[in-house]
Each structure stands twice: as C-alpha cells, then as structure tokens.
Scaffold this motif. Structure first.
Motif, PDB file in Angstrom:
ATOM      1  N   PHE A  59      28.800  49.881  35.872  1.00  0.00           N
ATOM      2  CA  PHE A  59      29.647  48.792  35.567  1.00  0.00           C
ATOM      3  C   PHE A  59      30.662  49.133  34.306  1.00  0.00           C
ATOM      4  N   ARG A  60      30.120  50.200  33.349  1.00  0.00           N
ATOM      5  CA  ARG A  60      31.302  50.750  32.318  1.00  0.00           C
ATOM      6  C   ARG A  60      32.415  51.587  33.181  1.00  0.00           C
ATOM      7  N   MET A  61      31.880  52.376  33.951  1.00  0.00           N
ATOM      8  CA  MET A  61      32.830  53.091  34.724  1.00  0.00           C
ATOM      9  C   MET A  61      33.732  52.300  35.295  1.00  0.00           C
ATOM     10  N   MET A  62      33.388  51.318  36.293  1.00  0.00           N
ATOM     11  CA  MET A  62      34.369  50.491  36.855  1.00  0.00           C
ATOM     12  C   MET A  62      35.043  49.664  36.128  1.00  0.00           C
ATOM     13  N   TYR A  63      34.637  49.362  34.891  1.00  0.00           N
ATOM     14  CA  TYR A  63      35.404  48.430  33.619  1.00  0.00           C
ATOM     15  C   TYR A  63      36.522  49.423  33.089  1.00  0.00           C
ATOM     16  N   GLN A  64      36.115  50.611  32.917  1.00  0.00           N
ATOM     17  CA  GLN A  64      37.069  51.572  32.266  1.00  0.00           C
ATOM     18  C   GLN A  64      38.130  51.866  33.276  1.00  0.00           C
ATOM     19  N   GLN A  65      37.887  51.927  34.620  1.00  0.00           N
ATOM     20  CA  GLN A  65      38.726  52.788  35.692  1.00  0.00           C
ATOM     21  C   GLN A  65      39.299  51.698  36.131  1.00  0.00           C
ATOM     22  N   ASN A  66      38.958  50.558  36.378  1.00  0.00           N
ATOM     23  CA  ASN A  66      39.275  49.743  37.584  1.00  0.00           C
ATOM     24  C   ASN A  66      39.486  47.937  36.888  1.00  0.00           C
ATOM     25  N   ASN A  67      39.339  48.020  35.736  1.00  0.00           N
ATOM     26  CA  ASN A  67      39.446  46.816  35.111  1.00  0.00           C
ATOM     27  C   ASN A  67      38.354  45.827  35.427  1.00  0.00           C
ATOM     28  N   GLY A  68      37.079  46.451  35.909  1.00  0.00           N
ATOM     29  CA  GLY A  68      35.815  45.612  35.987  1.00  0.00           C
ATOM     30  C   GLY A  68      35.992  45.093  37.544  1.00  0.00           C
ATOM     31  N   ILE A  69      37.065  45.258  38.171  1.00  0.00           N
ATOM     32  CA  ILE A  69      37.068  44.877  39.563  1.00  0.00           C
ATOM     33  C   ILE A  69      36.177  45.746  40.482  1.00  0.00           C
ATOM     34  N   ILE A  70      35.299  44.999  41.293  1.00  0.00           N
ATOM     35  CA  ILE A  70      34.458  45.955  42.228  1.00  0.00           C
ATOM     36  C   ILE A  70      35.055  45.874  43.472  1.00  0.00           C
ATOM     37  N   ARG A  71      35.421  46.929  43.993  1.00  0.00           N
ATOM     38  CA  ARG A  71      36.127  47.136  45.076  1.00  0.00           C
ATOM     39  C   ARG A  71      35.168  47.875  46.178  1.00  0.00           C
ATOM     40  N   GLY A  72      35.309  47.735  47.513  1.00  0.00           N
ATOM     41  CA  GLY A  72      34.455  48.184  48.716  1.00  0.00           C
ATOM     42  C   GLY A  72      34.394  49.534  48.777  1.00  0.00           C
ATOM     43  N   PHE A  73      35.805  50.124  48.451  1.00  0.00           N
ATOM     44  CA  PHE A  73      35.904  51.649  48.647  1.00  0.00           C
ATOM     45  C   PHE A  73      35.231  52.331  47.469  1.00  0.00           C
ATOM     46  N   ALA A  74      35.039  51.708  46.498  1.00  0.00           N
ATOM     47  CA  ALA A  74      34.429  52.176  45.295  1.00  0.00           C
ATOM     48  C   ALA A  74      32.803  52.456  45.322  1.00  0.00           C
ATOM     49  N   ILE A  75      32.387  51.167  45.831  1.00  0.00           N
ATOM     50  CA  ILE A  75      30.805  51.188  46.499  1.00  0.00           C
ATOM     51  C   ILE A  75      30.606  52.200  47.663  1.00  0.00           C
ATOM     52  N   LEU A  76      31.694  52.324  48.472  1.00  0.00           N
ATOM     53  CA  LEU A  76      31.496  53.278  49.628  1.00  0.00           C
ATOM     54  C   LEU A  76      31.533  54.659  48.817  1.00  0.00           C
ATOM     55  N   GLY A  77      32.548  54.894  48.090  1.00  0.00           N
ATOM     56  CA  GLY A  77      32.651  56.287  47.274  1.00  0.00           C
ATOM     57  C   GLY A  77      31.363  56.763  46.691  1.00  0.00           C
ATOM     58  N   ILE A  78      30.746  55.745  45.982  1.00  0.00           N
ATOM     59  CA  ILE A  78      29.357  56.209  45.481  1.00  0.00           C
ATOM     60  C   ILE A  78      28.149  56.243  46.020  1.00  0.00           C
ATOM     61  N   PHE A  79      28.138  55.471  47.301  1.00  0.00           N
ATOM     62  CA  PHE A  79      27.400  55.698  48.301  1.00  0.00           C
ATOM     63  C   PHE A  79      27.342  57.163  49.148  1.00  0.00           C
ATOM     64  N   LEU A  80      28.969  57.600  49.327  1.00  0.00           N
ATOM     65  CA  LEU A  80      29.092  58.686  49.960  1.00  0.00           C
ATOM     66  C   LEU A  80      28.752  59.859  49.111  1.00  0.00           C
ATOM     67  N   GLY A  81      29.032  59.849  47.933  1.00  0.00           N
ATOM     68  CA  GLY A  81      28.826  60.850  46.894  1.00  0.00           C
ATOM     69  C   GLY A  81      27.185  61.127  46.762  1.00  0.00           C
ATOM     70  N   MET A  82      26.401  59.860  46.901  1.00  0.00           N
ATOM     71  CA  MET A  82      24.808  60.103  46.956  1.00  0.00           C
ATOM     72  C   MET A  82      24.466  60.897  47.991  1.00  0.00           C
ATOM     73  N   LEU A  83      25.070  60.264  49.244  1.00  0.00           N
ATOM     74  CA  LEU A  83      24.554  60.650  50.567  1.00  0.00           C
ATOM     75  C   LEU A  83      24.901  62.032  50.805  1.00  0.00           C
ATOM     76  N   LEU A  84      26.003  62.415  50.304  1.00  0.00           N
ATOM     77  CA  LEU A  84      26.493  64.095  50.335  1.00  0.00           C
ATOM     78  C   LEU A  84      25.339  64.766  49.410  1.00  0.00           C
ATOM     79  N   TYR A  85      25.327  64.491  48.230  1.00  0.00           N
ATOM     80  CA  TYR A  85      24.306  65.243  47.255  1.00  0.00           C
ATOM     81  C   TYR A  85      22.930  65.273  47.921  1.00  0.00           C
TER      82      TYR A  85
END
Length: 166
Positions: A59-85
């Motif tokens: 939440f803190r990262m999204m608030y600082q980077q994107n004014n707290g707006i939750i975007r689908g590609f942001a969630i996809l990016g987090i999920f993709l990063g988790m999956l790759l790791y």
C-alpha cells in the motif's frame, strides 16, 4: 517513446521488483522454519504477520509511486515478480541457506555436547556411587531388621521379667 508510457513501465518494473522483495521476505520465514521447526499455530501467526506487513508495504509503495491508485498491471507486475522469483531462485536459495545454517546449528550443538560431556560423566559416576551407597544401606537395614526380629522374643521376656520383678 512517450513520457507517460515510460513512467508506466517504470512503475511496472517497480511492482515486479516488489513481488521479488515480498517473496524474499517470505523466504526468510521459510529458512527460519527449516532451521528451527515449529508448530502449526506459530506458523499461522507468522504468516498472518507476513501478510499484514506485506500489505502495508505494498500500500505504501502504491501510494508513493501511483498516488494510491491500484492498477491491474501493478498487481500483475507484483504477481509476475513473485512467480519468476519462486520458479527460478526461491527453492535453491532456501535449500542452500537453510542447509548452511543447519550445519552451523549442528556444529554448535556438538560443541556444547562436548563441553557438557565431562559434567554428564561426572553425574553418572555420582549416581553410580549413590546407587552403591543405597544398596549398602538396604543390606544394613535388612540385617538390622533380621537382628531385631531375632531379639524380639528375648526383649519381650525381659520386659515381662521386669514387670514380675518390679
């Protein structure tokens, strides 16, 4: 390339890295669990703590980077990063670090065992000595009991003689 697209790509990359960070953070818990096994209740409490802290950090990262707006590609990016790791690094890294820490833990326990071994041997010797002393007391009491039983009748007689004489 358009400036806005670059900003969105940068945000996507940040989300991808945050997915990796989250699983690295979770791998710390996995390593600790492999070195010091624990029950299901404590694991549940740790997982709850992990998800609480992770959600606050996201939440803190999204608030600082994107004014707290939750975007689908942001969630996809987090999920993709988790999956790759998870698929490429997590298990070998956890196995390696947990194995190394387990060897250190085993070495420490062996050293402690070696340091305590003289005390354990001394305790066994003292216990063996006490057993011999107790066995000797048991034999003495058994012989004393036999002696008292033998002299029981003579003591009764002497008492009765006293009563007669007195």
């Amino acid at each position: 390339m358009n400036r806005e697209i670059l900003t969105e790509l940068e945000f996507f990359g940040t989300c991808l890295l945050w997915g990796v960070y989250l699983l690295v953070f979770y791998d710390v818990f996995r390593i600790i669990r492999r070195v010091f096994p624990r029950g299901a209740i404590l694991v549940g409490i740790e997982d709850l703590l992990y998800w609480t802290v992770s959600s606050i950090l996201i939440f803190r990262m999204m608030y600082q980077q994107n004014n707290g707006i939750i975007r689908g590609f942001a969630i996809l990016g987090i999920f993709l990063g988790m999956l790759l790791y998870r698929n490429f690094l997590s298990d070998p890294l956890v196995d390696l670090i947990a194995g190394f820490l387990n060897k250190i833990k085993d070495t420490i326990f062996k050293v402690i065992g070696l340091l305590l071994k003289p005390f354990v041997l001394l305790g066994r010797l003292i216990a063996k000595g006490f057993r011999k002393v107790f066995k000797l007391f048991k034999i003495i009491f058994a012989n004393l009991q036999k002696l008292l039983k033998k002299n029981k009748e003579s003591s009764k007689i002497s008492l009765s003689d006293k009563e007669k004489g007195g």
